[in-house]
Scaffold this active site. Structure first.
Site, PDB file in Angstrom:
ATOM      1  N   HIS A  55     -47.590 -58.263  35.300  1.00 56.38           N
ATOM      2  CA  HIS A  55     -46.822 -59.077  34.340  1.00 56.38           C
ATOM      3  C   HIS A  55     -46.350 -60.393  34.975  1.00 56.38           C
ATOM      4  CE1 HIS A  55     -46.616 -55.927  31.221  1.00 56.38           C
ATOM      5  NE2 HIS A  55     -46.546 -55.105  32.238  1.00 56.38           N
ATOM      6  N   ASN A 128     -44.279 -52.764  25.914  1.00 54.62           N
ATOM      7  CA  ASN A 128     -45.545 -53.495  25.757  1.00 54.62           C
ATOM      8  C   ASN A 128     -45.815 -53.731  24.277  1.00 54.62           C
ATOM      9  OD1 ASN A 128     -46.412 -53.761  28.446  1.00 54.62           O
ATOM     10  ND2 ASN A 128     -47.299 -51.724  28.468  1.00 54.62           N
ATOM     11  N   TYR A 338     -39.117 -50.283  39.257  1.00 56.77           N
ATOM     12  CA  TYR A 338     -38.823 -51.640  38.759  1.00 56.77           C
ATOM     13  C   TYR A 338     -37.640 -52.254  39.495  1.00 56.77           C
ATOM     14  CZ  TYR A 338     -42.314 -51.770  35.112  1.00 56.77           C
ATOM     15  OH  TYR A 338     -43.510 -51.820  34.452  1.00 56.77           O
TER      16      TYR A 338
END
Ligand code: NDP
Length: 487
Positions: A55, A128, A338
């Protein structure tokens, strides 16, 4: 210099007289003592932070979520507490595989990551534009992303590598079918849906837990690009989606999405025909209808791309009271991964960067580290428990209810067996009309044809298991005789 211009200064604030190199004579050399020049060059060398591994190319905007429907029977989350409540948010769209300079109009999944600045902390929904993902076991994640990036020797993206992996992982078939369908290249970020994809949990004020999924349905309508349109656009402009989003917001055309949830009780989960925590599966709408919750609107462009978009850090672990995790193995891994990547990419105090900073008070005993903000909690105690006045204390009303896992056996379970990887991919294929099926098969054959023959054969078997016609069409486009394959 006009009176209106502010004084140019060094980073230390000293006024600068002239912006030209300090040299011994007009022809040089440059003096070591030209600290103004050195400072500028040193800063320049450090302008980039590591790009996101996935991303990397993104566009973002601020907006708000307005609640239109009461779902307090399912969740005590503060942002849903009453109809009409507004919560500021920040939404970052992205492509997945390309690097920071990648073209926007590529065939790829799109990221749809939202930070809600709620009154009880930031809630990040890192989704997404597709409701499912390629894999269900986090052990495959790094491997999968390697196949989407560059070949270690040629430094090229490599179709054999991609299809070799997909053919070994039939759980990818559902997402592969979406990727090569007409929705594989959205016309803009405004014209696509968003999905939380994972299963999460809602907890209400009676401490009752249900499972939930999140959906954002575009109010602009779905619009996609055909391959030739996308190729033409990319040839003329690599930043089409960034430009479209930015300009629409500047014009005052604020994009909106209907925010909906699906709810599954723990009892329903026990009887559901698929694993409700499997990221390669959707929950059919007929069984779990969409419940509309609110409207998401984007209405303000960031002022500075690096500060706000590049340094934005979204973590599925940013959960708030009333919204929790689920057993989904991919989600469980992302809860760690993350936050970890932002610790590396932006630094230990990335949550203090204004775009990431919660709008509600933050009080804890975490201290110091690189670039800790100037106050760093001042002289307040940095340890707990303590007997000092006015220090932050935990409050049991925010405890999640206990989670009864029953009698479970810890093991490295084989995530490739006892899963139906084909029915939902087939259901999607059967929704397409004949022309769409043909376009899907043409696109797949165009790239699968670049993989080795044995990979093509394996993959055709997967398509055929989803739907016989699917396998036959792709095989035909590849010039492979399926009847010969069966013998
Ligand atoms: P429904 O007929 O109730 O819903 C079909 C869904 O498919 C709609 O959400 C529609 O989105 C979406 N859709 C249409 N074309 C595409 C495409 N090319 N790529 C991705 N999504 C598309 O069916 P079910 O709920 O029974 O699901 C059937 C299949 O639909 C699933 O196997 C799955 O592949 C797909 N799907 C299901 C979703 C779900 O949460 N149940 C969500 C998205 C896709 P829209 O309404 O915006 O047109």
């Amino acid at each position: 210099m006009s009176e209106k211009n502010p004084k140019l200064t060094t980073a230390d604030g000293a006024p600068i007289g002239r912006q030209q190199a300090l040299t011994a004579g007009p022809r040089g050399p440059v003096l070591m003592q030209d600290v103004q020049l050195l400072e500028q060059m040193q800063h320049f060398n450090r302008e980039r932070i590591p790009e996101r591994v996935v991303h990397a190319k993104g566009s973002a905007a601020y907006g708000k979520l307005t609640i239109t429907n009461d779902i307090t029977q399912y969740t005590k989350a503060d942002l849903f507490s009453k109809v009409g409540k507004e919560t500021e948010c920040f939404l970052r769209f992205s492509t997945v595989a390309g690097e920071r300079g990648a073209a926007d109009a590529e065939r790829d999944v799109r990221g749809f990551a939202i930070k809600f600045y709620t009154d009880q902390g930031n809630w990040d929904l890192v989704g997404n534009n597709t409701p499912v993902f390629f894999i269900r076991d986090p052990y495959k994640f790094a491997n999968f992303i390697h196949t989407q990036k560059r070949d270690p020797k040629t430094n090229l993206r490599d179709m054999d590598m991609q299809w070799d992996f997909w053919s070994q992982c039939p759980e990818s078939l559902h997402q592969v079918t979406i990727l090569f369908s007409d929705r594989g290249i959205p016309a803009s970020y405004r014209h696509m849906n968003g999905y939380g994809s994972h299963t999460y949990s809602f907890i209400n004020k009676n401490d009752e837990r249900v499972w939930c999924k999140f959906h954002f349905k575009t109010k602009q309508g779905i619009k996609n690009l055909m391959d030739d349109e996308a190729a033409k656009m990319i040839g003329e402009d690599r930043e089409t989606h960034q430009r479209d989003l930015f300009n629409a917001i500047e014009r005052g055309e604020f994009p909106e999405w209907r925010f909906c949830v699906q709810i599954m009780t723990e009892k329903q989960a026990d009887k559901f025909q698929w694993n409700p925590f499997d990221l390669t599966k959707v929950w059919p709408h007929a069984d779990f209808p969409l419940i509309e919750v609110g409207t998401l609107q984007l209405n303000r462009n960031p002022e500075n791309y690096h500060a706000e978009v590049e340094q934005a850090a979204f973590n599925p672990s940013a959960l708030v009271p009333g919204i929790g995790a689920s057993p989904d193995k991919m989600l469980q891994a992302r809860l760690m991964s993350y936050a970890d990547t932002h610790l590396y990419r932006v630094g230990v105090n990335y949550r203090q960067v204004p775009v990431n900073r919660p709008r509600c008070p933050v009080m804890n005993y975490e201290r110091d580290g690189a670039l800790a903000d100037a106050q760093n909690y001042g002289g307040k105690p940095n340890y707990w428990p303590n007997t000092r006045e006015g220090t932050p204390m935990p409050d049991e009303q925010f405890m999640d209810p206990a989670w009864n896992l029953g009698q479970v056996i810890v093991d490295r379970y084989d995530s490739t067996v006892d899963h139906d990887d084909f029915t939902q991919a087939g259901n999607l294929y059967r929704m397409f009309d004949d022309a769409h099926r043909d376009r899907l098969a043409t696109r797949i054959a165009g790239v699968l044809g670049q993989a080795r023959k044995e990979v093509q054969m394996l993959q055709i078997c997967h398509f055929s298991r989803a739907d016989e016609d699917y396998g036959r069409r792709v095989a035909e486009k590849l010039g492979i005789d399926v009847h010969a394959m069966q013998h």
